[in-house]
Design a protein around this motif. Structure first.
Motif, mmCIF file in Angstrom:
data_model
loop_
_atom_site.group_PDB
_atom_site.id
_atom_site.type_symbol
_atom_site.label_atom_id
_atom_site.label_comp_id
_atom_site.label_asym_id
_atom_site.label_seq_id
_atom_site.Cartn_x
_atom_site.Cartn_y
_atom_site.Cartn_z
ATOM 1 N N GLU A 97 35.101 96.708 -5.311
ATOM 2 C CA GLU A 97 36.145 96.134 -6.183
ATOM 3 C C GLU A 97 37.526 96.683 -5.830
ATOM 4 O OE1 GLU A 97 35.271 93.868 -8.818
ATOM 5 O OE2 GLU A 97 37.432 93.475 -8.772
ATOM 6 N N LYS A 98 37.595 98.020 -5.669
ATOM 7 C CA LYS A 98 38.907 98.640 -5.476
ATOM 8 C C LYS A 98 39.522 98.365 -4.096
ATOM 9 C CE LYS A 98 36.502 102.925 -5.714
ATOM 10 N NZ LYS A 98 35.290 102.203 -5.269
ATOM 11 N N ILE A 99 38.657 97.982 -3.116
ATOM 12 C CA ILE A 99 39.220 97.734 -1.775
ATOM 13 C C ILE A 99 39.153 96.248 -1.423
ATOM 14 C CG2 ILE A 99 38.688 100.047 -0.883
ATOM 15 C CD1 ILE A 99 36.226 98.770 0.529
ATOM 16 N N LYS A 100 38.967 95.388 -2.448
ATOM 17 C CA LYS A 100 38.779 93.968 -2.170
ATOM 18 C C LYS A 100 39.974 93.314 -1.478
ATOM 19 C CE LYS A 100 38.990 91.063 -5.657
ATOM 20 N NZ LYS A 100 38.734 90.403 -6.965
ATOM 21 N N ASN A 101 41.160 93.931 -1.635
ATOM 22 C CA ASN A 101 42.335 93.324 -1.000
ATOM 23 C C ASN A 101 42.717 93.999 0.313
ATOM 24 O OD1 ASN A 101 42.678 91.510 -3.187
ATOM 25 N ND2 ASN A 101 43.483 93.220 -4.364
ATOM 26 N N ILE A 102 41.878 94.941 0.733
ATOM 27 C CA ILE A 102 42.194 95.686 1.954
ATOM 28 C C ILE A 102 41.287 95.222 3.099
ATOM 29 C CG2 ILE A 102 42.214 97.980 3.023
ATOM 30 C CD1 ILE A 102 42.788 99.127 0.244
ATOM 31 N N PHE A 103 41.880 95.057 4.273
ATOM 32 C CA PHE A 103 41.082 94.710 5.454
ATOM 33 C C PHE A 103 40.596 96.007 6.086
ATOM 34 C CE2 PHE A 103 44.110 90.912 5.644
ATOM 35 C CZ PHE A 103 43.227 90.080 4.974
ATOM 36 N N ARG A 104 39.314 96.304 5.959
ATOM 37 C CA ARG A 104 38.796 97.552 6.525
ATOM 38 C C ARG A 104 38.883 97.536 8.055
ATOM 39 N NH1 ARG A 104 33.037 97.033 4.394
ATOM 40 N NH2 ARG A 104 33.660 94.864 4.762
ATOM 41 N N THR A 274 45.271 101.136 7.885
ATOM 42 C CA THR A 274 44.968 99.707 8.058
ATOM 43 C C THR A 274 45.978 98.883 7.273
ATOM 44 O OG1 THR A 274 43.240 98.013 7.889
ATOM 45 C CG2 THR A 274 43.354 99.632 6.093
ATOM 46 N N ILE A 275 45.698 97.589 7.044
ATOM 47 C CA ILE A 275 46.626 96.768 6.261
ATOM 48 C C ILE A 275 45.875 96.065 5.128
ATOM 49 C CG2 ILE A 275 48.198 96.327 8.192
ATOM 50 C CD1 ILE A 275 46.837 93.523 8.435
ATOM 51 N N ASP A 276 46.592 95.628 4.129
ATOM 52 C CA ASP A 276 45.961 94.857 3.060
ATOM 53 C C ASP A 276 46.273 93.368 3.256
ATOM 54 O OD1 ASP A 276 48.516 94.300 2.190
ATOM 55 O OD2 ASP A 276 48.459 95.750 0.540
ATOM 56 N N GLU A 277 45.844 92.544 2.316
ATOM 57 C CA GLU A 277 46.002 91.096 2.472
ATOM 58 C C GLU A 277 47.461 90.652 2.562
ATOM 59 O OE1 GLU A 277 41.832 89.608 0.347
ATOM 60 O OE2 GLU A 277 43.770 89.150 -0.581
ATOM 61 N N ASN A 278 48.380 91.532 2.109
ATOM 62 C CA ASN A 278 49.800 91.184 2.184
ATOM 63 C C ASN A 278 50.454 91.768 3.433
ATOM 64 O OD1 ASN A 278 49.438 90.073 -0.417
ATOM 65 N ND2 ASN A 278 49.626 92.142 -1.274
ATOM 66 N N GLY A 279 49.596 92.327 4.314
ATOM 67 C CA GLY A 279 50.129 92.906 5.544
ATOM 68 C C GLY A 279 50.718 94.291 5.347
ATOM 69 N N LYS A 280 50.634 94.800 4.117
ATOM 70 C CA LYS A 280 51.186 96.133 3.822
ATOM 71 C C LYS A 280 50.275 97.220 4.415
ATOM 72 C CE LYS A 280 52.289 98.712 -0.338
ATOM 73 N NZ LYS A 280 50.876 99.170 -0.236
ATOM 74 N N SER A 281 50.867 98.209 5.065
ATOM 75 C CA SER A 281 50.101 99.282 5.688
ATOM 76 C C SER A 281 49.575 100.250 4.619
ATOM 77 C CB SER A 281 50.999 100.033 6.671
ATOM 78 O OG SER A 281 50.252 101.049 7.302
ATOM 79 N N VAL A 282 48.269 100.555 4.692
ATOM 80 C CA VAL A 282 47.664 101.476 3.722
ATOM 81 C C VAL A 282 46.665 102.393 4.423
ATOM 82 C CG1 VAL A 282 47.885 99.895 1.754
ATOM 83 C CG2 VAL A 282 45.862 99.792 3.222
#
Lengths: 325, 325, 325, 325
Positions: A97-104, A274-282
């Motif tokens: 749930e918490k990483i659903k918007n992150i591209f692993r 890595t990046i999330d669905e908005n291209g933001k680096s995380v």
């Protein structure tokens, strides 16, 4: 297409955190008595039950039960499609749930989202290795068919990191696990009892069809047979009588040997960028039930895909060469 | 089956010393203007015209002319099957007359005889590398289609024996030629401009389909992509952000790089021990127009098979993901 | 796809006024001695040589020569793809020059233009019945394979207009020809010597696969087998023991009988209203070498498609049921 | 093969008295929101709930629940295979126990036994019409995809026996039921909103692919489109502008209309002569829940197979003609 094979074919379905994974085996000849215990034990191998704890943290949890829907009566194949599924029991969707918007990193999250505009983010969904359980069931059916022709398929891990001594695998794995890291590995597979004439010229060469099915396994990055890449510095005069099992893509009756490599498990607890669905680096640190080395549980999957491929080419050869014989 | 591809498909036919080799390209979209000169130059590459004499003894002789039978009008594709053939010009059948009953080492003579009960013993017949000329024509059409999508495919030999310095290949080859021996080689191929989303999950993964088409090339014994077999001793923390061009079997938009290995030319003049059709042991020394290193003429064939595969998966992706977009 | 069949497959190519029409037969077992004279006489039947002049005005002109490219040696099949082509000899492109912008009524001009954005307007191009010559060659090969299994395929015209007396066909046809009109017809085909077990359950039922291949013939508008449409007013108690040759889609060993209907020749000299590429309404009167009744030359094409289908299902059955036997 | 379709494909499995019937829909684009209520109501139509009691004695009993295994999340398609099954609830195997050694007239008992050497004799097993429930689920998914393109498929019974007045069907059926007999029927189907360009030249013509899928329905004995068999006595000048929906096998954008005939229900209570597994002649009277006229419940199955075929050809056309557009 989620189907492989022309005569003996296998259709695979299921998301890792959906209702179930499963498949349909079509073209298996009628009258084959299935050994359900063998299928069960193959699934145990895939689940890593035979691996020391720590090497596969899944070992404690996963328990796969096959539900048969069609194609068999009193465990004997009817010649009709054999459909089955395996319920997904331990669906810890909340873990994701918490990483659903992150591209692993090194996962298919990004490509699935781009290709379909939608994805089941729970545990990788369709891209999860969970799907290989269905391959193992279909592969076990194929193995039992091949056994009637005295053909057997056997795979094992021959290298992890720089280590080729199996007695020392456990130490390496424990060390990496403590570090929260992962490692690659190589699996070798030998097909014994091959009949002469299996494999078709040109595109459906035995090695071509095998590499196709093996390279379709998650995390597999390379395939070679016989002497493989080492042939680069061999001379014709040295190796001409080592066929590796096939000549012109057709089995010559000798054992067929191939190797494949698996990349390190992408899910590691060491923090990665890595990046999330908005291209933001995380930054992301993936915890949970992940193997240190994917290759460890791969042998039974490799055997399964090889068996499905050989069964298909065996039946195809029967029809293609029948009149000539 | 002698057909590869589901949407953009290619059917290959021909024996090396029969009337001709050729093929049928089906599913190529209509309205594509073909550059016939590009096709001609690709065939020249396959013929080894650009290789120093001595490296490829065929260079002097072979001259391939494409005869077009259907599917194009004024060089523009009609959307119907594109059929073509290339006459076999230098058919020295007599060269093979004396060894017609002998199974040449590392050739398909034995397996074809066993599978079909009959074979065209002239120059290996269907199993001859001659057949790859048709692949190059189909591949060139595929490349021209891909160019419309700004996708390009480029392969080159990166290693012969232990040598990776291209400037020193010629010396090695000349030396082996004098000895009447042959050597292996590795070809590397890079696909530029890949669109995101090419490749299907599970069995039709981009790397799986590519390995299938590449391993179908004569004498190819191994395939790897990205970091390939070197991943065995890499850690997840080291390589997680190196995808090699695909994640979950689907292209991520970065360049896709793969390598394949070719065994040494089996036809060598050094005497070798083999058997004849009666199983009697005999010595054979194969003279004639044979390359010292098969890998040298392989790049254009590798590019062709890769282009045919990408074109097929590209069109498949259009239909499979259309509604979502 | 321009390919039909799974094991015994046929790929068809060619435009009516291009260089040639032809095809590739793949999956024909090795060792079959082909009777080239039989193939020639089948092509003669298609050309209407046996029909009274006036009935088929093409009779005088067309002369089809098969050029073999691969797959046979000394007329014996090698197990590799059998490629062939037939040159298009009488290409009166100028006949079509003046109507190149007009969509002929009941022809594929409009749909091809809409689908591909380009078309070979000369004689209908790909949509011309000319393409059936390749089907006849492939069908004749299939018939010769079936003959080895004592299976034969025979079709004939059983009705033209309201007439079922073959002796009076000629009068009807001459009358219509003078009027510049055309008429429909029904062809009946009987498959003798069927083996029990040919045809697969569900989608690949024998009648389903046959209807698919027969309905793929130009101008065919209907297919029925056994008692066909007349069953609408039959009772179970009347017809339960008349299988028509298949039960559950699988041959029961009795003769299989089917019928198909062909629409009247669309090309007639009577003036008709149609539209041009700009949608403008125009009148058109089509003169030239056109049959009065398409059904007359259809029997050999119907036999060919039936033979190709039976050959494929026969070989498929061998591989699918092999273990059970 | 138990799979139909190339891009939008459907794999069907299940025996009538096994655990379940079901299927796998592959190639359905991602992002399609499924209306589960529509699927339920289609299954109700197949079950004959809307038919007057007496016409379908099954009406009271059958109740089909779809269990979804994969490919959807929150009722939205993921682009992965959609697997489902329907449990077989009313398995009165004992009804069949006493006739397990008898080959019922006009049933597949004999051919299955001959082909596979084994069969599930309970209710016809794989050959039972029970299997069509899975076709209806897949067909309903296809219809919902087609609806996005404004294409609809509608079928109805237009004739039973000699009767074409729907108001008098009930009387005929009741009369036959009392006699313990059965009757044939004709179903007509119209496809509205067809796009121009659907269908491929030569073998994959729209009418050819439709006839293939319709003729694969149990008890279907004939297929015709447009004016069909009535064209035998029509003249070109009369019908040239009536395309029936396709020209050259490609849709012209007008409605596509076809008809198919279903034989009388083979299971009747009137005593019939047949043979048992030992070839011994016996009389059999089949009682139980059998329709008087199979055609009555066929429309939804006919619509389903048509929708699956159109969906496949629609997606295929998108990929084949994409570059031209």
């Amino acid at each position: 297409m989620n189907t492989i094979g022309r005569i003996f074919s296998f259709t695979d379905f299921g998301e890792s955190h959906g209702v179930a994974v499963g498949g349909v085996v079509d073209g298996c000849p009628a009258g084959l008595k299935l050994d359900m215990e063998q299928i069960r034990s193959e699934l145990q191998r895939r689940a890593g039950k035979d691996l020391p704890y720590g090497v596969s943290m899944r070992a404690k949890t996963e328990e796969d039960q096959v539900c048969w829907l069609s194609g068999i009566k009193d465990d004997i194949t009817l010649g009709s499609p054999i459909a089955f599924f395996i319920k997904n029991q331990s669906a810890h969707a909340e873990d994701y749930e918490k990483i659903k918007n992150i591209f692993r990193p090194a996962h298919a999250d990004f490509t699935y989202q781009a290709k379909y505009g939608i994805r089941d983010w729970r545990g990788g969904g369709r891209a999860s290795a969970r799907e290989t359980a269905a391959r193992v069931v279909a592969g076990s059916i194929a193995k039992q068919l091949l056994a009637k022709y005295n053909i057997s398929v056997n795979a094992k891990v021959i290298q992890i990191g720089d280590e080729i001594d199996r007695n020392r695998f456990a130490d390496i794995l424990k060390d990496l696990q403590e570090k929260g890291d992962s490692i690659g590995g190589i699996v070798e597979c030998v097909i014994h009892g091959m009949k002469i004439g299996i494999g078709e010229p040109i595109f459906d060469k035995l090695p071509a069809r095998l590499s196709y099915s093996i390279m379709s396994i998650n995390a597999c990055k390379g395939f070679e047979y016989g002497s493989g890449f080492s042939l680069v510095n061999k001379r014709g005069s040295e190796i001409n009588n080592m066929s590796g099992g096939a000549l012109g893509g057709i089995s010559d009756g000798t054992d067929f040997t191939f190797r494949c490599v698996f990349k390190p498990t992408p899910s590691i607890s060491i923090a990665q960028r890595t990046i999330d669905e908005n291209g933001k680096s995380v930054d992301i640190s993936i915890r949970g039930r992940h193997d240190v080395c994917l290759a460890l549980r791969a042998p039974v999957i490799v055997e399964s895909m090889a068996a499905i491929t050989i069964a298909d080419l065996l039946l195809e050869n029967i029809s293609r060469s029948c009149y000539a014989k």
